[in-house]
Structure formats: structure tokens, C-alpha cells
Design a protein around this motif. Sequence first.
Motif, PDB file in Angstrom:
ATOM      1  N   UNK A  45       0.823  -1.216   0.000  1.00 18.38           N
ATOM      2  CA  UNK A  45       0.000   0.000   0.000  1.00 18.38           C
ATOM      3  C   UNK A  45       0.856   1.265   0.000  1.00 18.38           C
ATOM      4  N   UNK A  46       2.053   1.209   0.578  1.00 22.66           N
ATOM      5  CA  UNK A  46       2.931   2.382   0.533  1.00 22.66           C
ATOM      6  C   UNK A  46       3.299   2.720  -0.909  1.00 22.66           C
ATOM      7  N   UNK A  47       3.571   1.698  -1.711  1.00 23.65           N
ATOM      8  CA  UNK A  47       3.898   1.930  -3.118  1.00 23.65           C
ATOM      9  C   UNK A  47       2.664   2.344  -3.917  1.00 23.65           C
ATOM     10  N   UNK A  48       1.513   1.748  -3.605  1.00 19.26           N
ATOM     11  CA  UNK A  48       0.286   2.120  -4.315  1.00 19.26           C
ATOM     12  C   UNK A  48      -0.088   3.575  -4.033  1.00 19.26           C
ATOM     13  N   UNK A  49       0.267   4.054  -2.851  1.00 15.58           N
ATOM     14  CA  UNK A  49      -0.078   5.424  -2.474  1.00 15.58           C
ATOM     15  C   UNK A  49       0.905   6.450  -3.033  1.00 15.58           C
ATOM     16  N   UNK A  50       2.034   5.983  -3.555  1.00 16.02           N
ATOM     17  CA  UNK A  50       3.035   6.898  -4.093  1.00 16.02           C
ATOM     18  C   UNK A  50       2.722   7.229  -5.546  1.00 16.02           C
ATOM     19  N   UNK A  51       2.671   8.502  -5.852  1.00 14.94           N
ATOM     20  CA  UNK A  51       2.417   8.923  -7.230  1.00 14.94           C
ATOM     21  C   UNK A  51       3.641   8.728  -8.118  1.00 14.94           C
ATOM     22  N   UNK A  52       4.778   8.374  -7.527  1.00 14.72           N
ATOM     23  CA  UNK A  52       6.015   8.199  -8.289  1.00 14.72           C
ATOM     24  C   UNK A  52       6.175   6.782  -8.828  1.00 14.72           C
ATOM     25  N   UNK A  53       5.425   5.835  -8.287  1.00 13.48           N
ATOM     26  CA  UNK A  53       5.580   4.423  -8.645  1.00 13.48           C
ATOM     27  C   UNK A  53       4.572   4.027  -9.713  1.00 13.48           C
ATOM     28  N   UNK A  54       5.071   3.506 -10.829  1.00 16.51           N
ATOM     29  CA  UNK A  54       4.200   3.113 -11.945  1.00 16.51           C
ATOM     30  C   UNK A  54       3.485   1.796 -11.679  1.00 16.51           C
ATOM     31  N   UNK A  55       4.178   0.846 -11.054  1.00 13.45           N
ATOM     32  CA  UNK A  55       3.577  -0.468 -10.831  1.00 13.45           C
ATOM     33  C   UNK A  55       4.361  -1.188  -9.740  1.00 13.45           C
ATOM     34  N   UNK A  56       3.694  -2.107  -9.069  1.00 11.76           N
ATOM     35  CA  UNK A  56       4.310  -2.900  -8.006  1.00 11.76           C
ATOM     36  C   UNK A  56       4.200  -4.376  -8.346  1.00 11.76           C
ATOM     37  N   UNK A  57       5.337  -5.079  -8.263  1.00 11.16           N
ATOM     38  CA  UNK A  57       5.379  -6.513  -8.534  1.00 11.16           C
ATOM     39  C   UNK A  57       5.769  -7.246  -7.251  1.00 11.16           C
ATOM     40  N   UNK A  58       5.049  -8.310  -6.944  1.00  9.59           N
ATOM     41  CA  UNK A  58       5.311  -9.096  -5.741  1.00  9.59           C
ATOM     42  C   UNK A  58       5.680 -10.511  -6.171  1.00  9.59           C
ATOM     43  N   UNK A  59       6.848 -10.973  -5.734  1.00  6.92           N
ATOM     44  CA  UNK A  59       7.340 -12.295  -6.117  1.00  6.92           C
ATOM     45  C   UNK A  59       7.087 -13.277  -4.978  1.00  6.92           C
ATOM     46  N   UNK A  60       6.302 -14.312  -5.250  1.00  9.84           N
ATOM     47  CA  UNK A  60       6.000 -15.344  -4.255  1.00  9.84           C
ATOM     48  C   UNK A  60       6.362 -16.705  -4.826  1.00  9.84           C
ATOM     49  N   UNK A  61       6.355 -17.705  -3.962  1.00 11.23           N
ATOM     50  CA  UNK A  61       6.636 -19.061  -4.426  1.00 11.23           C
ATOM     51  C   UNK A  61       5.435 -19.600  -5.204  1.00 11.23           C
ATOM     52  N   UNK A  62       5.690 -20.572  -6.047  1.00 13.55           N
ATOM     53  CA  UNK A  62       4.626 -21.162  -6.863  1.00 13.55           C
ATOM     54  C   UNK A  62       3.555 -21.805  -6.001  1.00 13.55           C
TER      55      UNK A  62
END
Length: 239
Positions: A45-62
Motif C-alpha cells: 500500500x505504501x507503493x500504491x499510495x506513491x504517485x512516483x511508482x508506476x507499478x508494483x510486482x510481488x514475487x511469491x513461491x509457486x
Amino acid sequence: MTETNLPRRYVALLPAAGVGARMAASCPKQYLMVAGQPMLRHAVEAFRASTLISHTYVVVSAEDGYIDEVLPVGLEGVTVLRCGGATRMDSVLNGLRALQHQIADSDMVLVHDAARPGLTPALIARLIDGVGDDPAGGLLALPVVDTVKRSAPSANGVCAAATISRDGMWLAQTPQMFSFHLLLRALGRATDPNAITDDASAVELLGLTPRLIEGHPRNLKVTLPADIRIAEMYLAAGE
């Protein structure tokens, strides 16, 4: 991805495939509740709230069975990548490789620990502004203020063997920000994933010196059970 005339973008990448063994919890620590929601969600949510960030990617296990509830499919500005590896470095590298055709070489990648729920848009902006166009990138960090001791084993347990100068000593935080091309090259050349404890250490092996940008204590990494209460105190206090 080949270069275009489009402005440089800033994207976030959160490796979240760890198990958090030191927390001794019933689920991976990134999914433990902190101030009413999983700590991974706070970071996202910190990245989603930032107007500077175009997109957020989250890497999890399969095999991750928690992520769809924490980050529902279709959540705006977020993509989950199920390509997590055995180590943090493996997860970041796998994520970068999965995005090679979506991110330009000059785009900036902010890698952030999923277990740092205290990140804020203001800290994200501080990092981006502080690093600027430095080709070596940079990271949030805190100067060491306490006396530093080197330990040594003894018959009575662990003892202080020496006092180390704290001059020039910093504690690394995240996000750590580098161009996509630089980070992919640095991690791709690293031979020992267990020796790369953060992304800056891989960049340093290339002979570069990432810039240190002063962070904030609220951006602590939750490692032990007692850290949850500290994180909640900061979150309750706001920015």
C-alpha cells in the motif's frame, strides 16, 4: 526491453517467498497481522499510495496459498509473480527475468523487503530524490549511533572482544533502487546467493558505490516476534 523515448519509470519489486523461520509462526511472516492487516499489504500500500511508482510486482513461491487473499487478483497497480526462489536473491533475480520484456533497461527498480511494513510514500520520494541520476543507484539506510562491539566466544558465553569505530557505519534498509539493467547484471553475476544479503551488495561487487540516503527507524524489518509491537507503534503514529 529495448529503450524507448518514454520517460523513465519507477517500479517496485517485493520478494515475498521467504518462510520467516525466526518468527516461529504458523505462516510465513509476511502474512502475519500487523495493525489490522498482513505486513506485506502495508508495504504494498505504501507503493500504491506513491504517485512516483508506476507499478508494483510481488514475487511469491509457486505454492503460496496466502497471496490471493492478501492481494486479490485485479488489485490496481499490483502484479503477483509466482516465480520465487530458494533465497532472496533468487526471488529478485527470477522476478527481474520474468519482467525483461516489460521494463526498459533505464527504468528504476525499487526492491523492498515484504517484512518492512513501516514504509511511507514520503520515504519512497526521499530515496528517489536523493539518488537522482546516480548511475550506481542507492538505498535507504540509517547511520549507526550505538557503540559497536565485536564478539568472541569464551568459557562464560559470548563476550566483547573489541570496540569497532562506528564512523562511517550504516544499517541498510530498503527500498534499494537501481536501474533494471544494472540490477539484472549485478545479480546475474553473483555466484553465491547466500552471500548477497541485499541488492546493494551485488552492485558493490561490480565496483560501484550506491548512494546512502537516510531512512527512518519506522522502516524497521520485522524479524522477531517483539518487532511486531514496535512496527505497530510506528504505524499508529502515522508519518
